[in-house]
Scaffold this motif. Structure first.
Motif, short mmCIF file in Angstrom:
data_model
loop_
_atom_site.label_atom_id
_atom_site.label_comp_id
_atom_site.label_asym_id
_atom_site.label_seq_id
_atom_site.Cartn_x
_atom_site.Cartn_y
_atom_site.Cartn_z
N SER A 269 -4.21 18.51 18.18
CA SER A 269 -3.12 18.12 19.07
C SER A 269 -1.74 18.37 18.47
N VAL A 270 -1.64 18.38 17.14
CA VAL A 270 -0.33 18.56 16.50
C VAL A 270 -0.21 19.89 15.78
N ARG A 271 -1.22 20.73 15.90
CA ARG A 271 -1.23 21.99 15.13
C ARG A 271 0.00 22.85 15.41
N ALA A 272 0.38 22.95 16.68
CA ALA A 272 1.52 23.80 17.04
C ALA A 272 2.86 23.09 16.87
N LEU A 273 2.81 21.78 16.73
CA LEU A 273 4.04 20.98 16.70
C LEU A 273 4.95 21.38 15.55
N TYR A 274 4.37 21.58 14.39
CA TYR A 274 5.18 21.80 13.19
C TYR A 274 5.75 23.21 13.09
N GLU A 275 5.47 24.04 14.09
CA GLU A 275 6.12 25.35 14.14
C GLU A 275 7.60 25.21 14.47
N ASP A 276 7.96 24.09 15.07
CA ASP A 276 9.36 23.80 15.37
C ASP A 276 10.06 23.42 14.06
N PRO A 277 11.11 24.14 13.66
CA PRO A 277 11.78 23.83 12.39
C PRO A 277 12.44 22.45 12.37
N PHE A 278 12.55 21.82 13.52
CA PHE A 278 13.14 20.49 13.60
C PHE A 278 12.46 19.52 12.64
N TRP A 279 11.13 19.56 12.59
CA TRP A 279 10.39 18.55 11.83
C TRP A 279 10.64 18.65 10.34
N ALA A 280 10.64 19.86 9.82
CA ALA A 280 10.89 20.04 8.39
C ALA A 280 12.34 19.70 8.06
N ALA A 281 13.26 20.08 8.93
CA ALA A 281 14.68 19.83 8.66
C ALA A 281 15.02 18.35 8.77
N ARG A 282 14.42 17.68 9.73
CA ARG A 282 14.79 16.28 10.00
C ARG A 282 14.12 15.31 9.03
N TYR A 283 12.87 15.56 8.69
CA TYR A 283 12.12 14.56 7.92
C TYR A 283 11.51 15.10 6.63
N GLY A 284 11.56 16.42 6.45
CA GLY A 284 10.81 17.03 5.35
C GLY A 284 9.40 17.28 5.85
N ILE A 285 8.86 18.46 5.60
CA ILE A 285 7.61 18.83 6.25
C ILE A 285 6.44 17.95 5.83
N GLN A 286 6.40 17.53 4.56
CA GLN A 286 5.29 16.68 4.13
C GLN A 286 5.32 15.33 4.82
N ARG A 287 6.51 14.73 4.89
CA ARG A 287 6.64 13.43 5.56
C ARG A 287 6.36 13.57 7.05
N ALA A 288 6.88 14.64 7.65
CA ALA A 288 6.65 14.86 9.08
C ALA A 288 5.17 15.01 9.38
N ARG A 289 4.48 15.76 8.55
CA ARG A 289 3.04 15.96 8.76
C ARG A 289 2.26 14.65 8.54
N ARG A 290 2.65 13.90 7.52
CA ARG A 290 1.91 12.67 7.23
C ARG A 290 2.00 11.69 8.40
N PHE A 291 3.23 11.43 8.85
CA PHE A 291 3.39 10.47 9.94
C PHE A 291 2.96 11.06 11.28
N GLY A 292 3.19 12.35 11.47
CA GLY A 292 2.76 12.98 12.71
C GLY A 292 1.25 12.98 12.85
N ASP A 293 0.56 13.26 11.75
CA ASP A 293 -0.90 13.25 11.79
C ASP A 293 -1.44 11.84 12.02
N GLU A 294 -0.78 10.85 11.41
CA GLU A 294 -1.20 9.46 11.63
C GLU A 294 -1.00 9.06 13.09
N ASP A 295 0.15 9.44 13.65
CA ASP A 295 0.41 9.12 15.05
C ASP A 295 -0.63 9.78 15.96
N ALA A 296 -1.00 11.01 15.63
CA ALA A 296 -1.97 11.73 16.46
C ALA A 296 -3.30 10.99 16.51
N VAL A 297 -3.71 10.41 15.40
CA VAL A 297 -4.94 9.62 15.37
C VAL A 297 -4.79 8.37 16.23
N PHE A 298 -3.63 7.71 16.13
CA PHE A 298 -3.39 6.52 16.95
C PHE A 298 -3.42 6.86 18.44
#
Length: 234
Positions: free
Chosen positions: A19-48
């Motif tokens: 569900s989130v595989r394509a999401l991180y192609e948007d540079p917004f996530w890396a720029a706004r939160y840092g890609i590791q943090r964005a992936r960690r919280f984004g992946d957790e949200d996806a499970v929720f």
């Protein structure tokens, strides 16, 4: 045959991941939160998201997922996101469900679509802006696409949709500060959108013109552009 909620629950990990595989192609996530943090919280949200979908299916109550979507939106918009970002999460989940055999006619897919609908504002200036979004986006694109390279229209339309979402969220929550904070950060991020020579102030000017007959609260927010932009606003 297992209840559909059990079928979805058994696929929680692949559904969340897809569900989130394509999401991180948007540079917004890396720029706004840092890609590791964005992936960690984004992946957790996806499970929720999947877990709440399972709860809703188990109880035969789509309102469980709808209420969750509205609650989560209120939380996320105070952290630099907007309704469009959450809708993209749910859109990704709908695609992942379809890939797993839960198509548009299935309960899981329809519940996710209900959650997406729940993100639409039903009253006030936010509703007025969102309900006229298609016409507003079209008007802004007509005013701004001239100098852009051929093929830029889809990205430009998405960008206008994003700014409208930030604006609507600030209006709905009565939080002018959220809009101001968004603009302050987004001004530095804008070059990564690849829409040069269009500038963010020019885009917002076009948005303000398109909303000329819209809610006065929206026009008030759009008039609050940071002073530091004046040198680029020509």
């Amino acid at each position: 045959m297992p209840h559909v909620s059990l079928q979805v629950e058994a696929r929680t990990t692949p559904l969340a991941s897809a569900s989130v595989r394509a999401l991180y192609e948007d540079p917004f996530w890396a720029a706004r939160y840092g890609i590791q943090r964005a992936r960690r919280f984004g992946d957790e949200d996806a499970v929720f998201h999947v877990r709440y979908l399972v709860q809703a299916l188990d109880a035969a109550r789509p309102a469980i997922l709808e209420d969750y979507a509205r609650w989560l939106r209120t939380l996320l918009v105070t952290r630099g996101m907007c309704s469009v970002h959450l809708d993209q999460h749910f859109e990704g989940l709908a695609r992942a469900l379809q890939a797993e055999g839960f198509g548009p006619d299935s309960l899981p897919h329809s519940y996710v679509q209900s959650a997406r609908q729940a993100l639409r504002y039903k009253e006030g200036p936010a509703h007025a802006v969102a309900s006229d979004a298609a016409a507003i986006i079209s008007a802004v694109v007509r005013r701004t696409e001239g100098p852009l390279p051929a093929g830029s229209r889809p990205r430009l339309e998405q960008e206008v949709r994003l700014q409208l979402s930030y604006l609507s969220d600030a209006l709905a929550l009565g939080r002018d500060d959220l809009w101001s904070a968004h603009l302050q950060w987004y001004a530095g991020f804008w070059p990564q959108r690849g829409l040069s020579p269009l500038t963010l102030p020019h885009l917002l000017d076009a948005l303000r013109a398109a909303l000329e007959d819209g809610p006065p609260e929206a026009l008030t927010l759009l008039a609050r552009m940071p002073d530091s932009w004046e040198e680029t606003h020509s």
